[in-house]
Motif scaffolding. Structure first.
Motif, mmCIF file in Angstrom:
data_model
loop_
_atom_site.group_PDB
_atom_site.id
_atom_site.type_symbol
_atom_site.label_atom_id
_atom_site.label_comp_id
_atom_site.label_asym_id
_atom_site.label_seq_id
_atom_site.Cartn_x
_atom_site.Cartn_y
_atom_site.Cartn_z
ATOM 1 N N ASP A 32 1.811 -9.921 -3.451
ATOM 2 C CA ASP A 32 2.901 -9.131 -2.884
ATOM 3 C C ASP A 32 4.231 -9.865 -2.993
ATOM 4 N N ILE A 79 3.280 -2.740 -0.284
ATOM 5 C CA ILE A 79 4.081 -2.836 -1.502
ATOM 6 C C ILE A 79 5.457 -2.227 -1.277
ATOM 7 N N SER A 87 -1.663 -2.301 -2.704
ATOM 8 C CA SER A 87 -2.064 -3.629 -2.243
ATOM 9 C C SER A 87 -3.498 -3.601 -1.735
#
Length: 229
Positions: free
Chosen positions: A92, A136, A110
């Motif tokens: 991330d 995200i 994610s």
């Protein structure tokens, strides 16, 4: 509605993740999982044989002959231009997500978010839409898209960034050359040029750059990331 089916191929090097996604998608009438792959070699071979609308792929899948990450997604775009992409990742870092978005990836989920986010992401990818799962979305919305000084994509060429990422992931120059099907001299030159551009002279500083800019995940992160296994 029965006539509308999105054919999906899933690529991930963790069998548990594949099992979880398979279970989630099995109850969705508009999605058909037509194949799975554990690395980039198997993924490319599968796409050459099985009709597919959307690929759901992990970002980091070590061991494949055609690389992973940006290099793999670029190859897919060139070789299978009609296939859409959803990136499923633990990473991330803003630099990684900036690179993906600037490379045209508009659907990212994610692994830290609920797996249910894959369903709308797949539908969005099929219709050339945009979908970021909550984790995200938070990172992407915080990115200064005009600031490129710490962005690997703005400092290094795509090939140089990929060499740095693989080197920082623990591969030797010889192993990188074998994986990317380039000569050892080419890899050494690309690594040297990357270090020159970044103004670093030691490998430890190259590792630090890769960690700080999201080319590999920190070893101290919450889970084990494929990029550093």
């Amino acid at each position: 509605m029965d006539s509308f089916r999105i054919r999906v191929v899933l690529a991930d090097d963790h069998p548990g993740m594949i099992a979880g996604v398979r279970h989630e998608l099995s109850s969705v009438s508009t999605i058909e999982l037509v194949g799975t792959a554990g690395d980039s070699t198997a993924l490319v071979a599968l796409l050459a044989e099985v009709p597919c609308d959307v690929v759901v792929s992990d970002y980091a899948m070590p061991g494949g002959e055609v690389g992973d990450g940006v290099a793999l997604f670029g190859l897919m775009r060139r070789r299978f231009p009609d296939v859409k992409l959803v990136v499923l990742t633990m990473l991330d870092n803003p630099a990684v997500l900036h690179t993906l978005v600037t490379q045209g990836v508009q659907c990212i989920v994610s692994k830290s978010d609920a797996i249910t986010h894959l369903v709308p992401a797949i539908h969005a990818a099929r219709t050339q839409g945009r979908y970021f799962s909550p984790s995200i979305e938070r990172v992407v919305s915080s990115v200064d898209w005009n600031r490129r000084s710490r962005n690997p994509d703005g400092v290094l060429s795509q090939r140089e960034a990929e060499v740095v990422r693989l080197f920082a992931s623990g591969l030797t120059v010889n192993e990188i050359a074998e994986r990317l099907h380039r000569s050892k001299k080419t890899i050494s030159t690309q690594k040297a040029k990357a270090m020159e551009k970044l103004g670093v002279e030691r490998d430890v500083d190259l590792f630090r750059y890769a960690m700080e800019n999201g080319l590999v995940a920190p070893a101290s992160s919450g889970g084990v990331d494929p990029a550093v296994e």
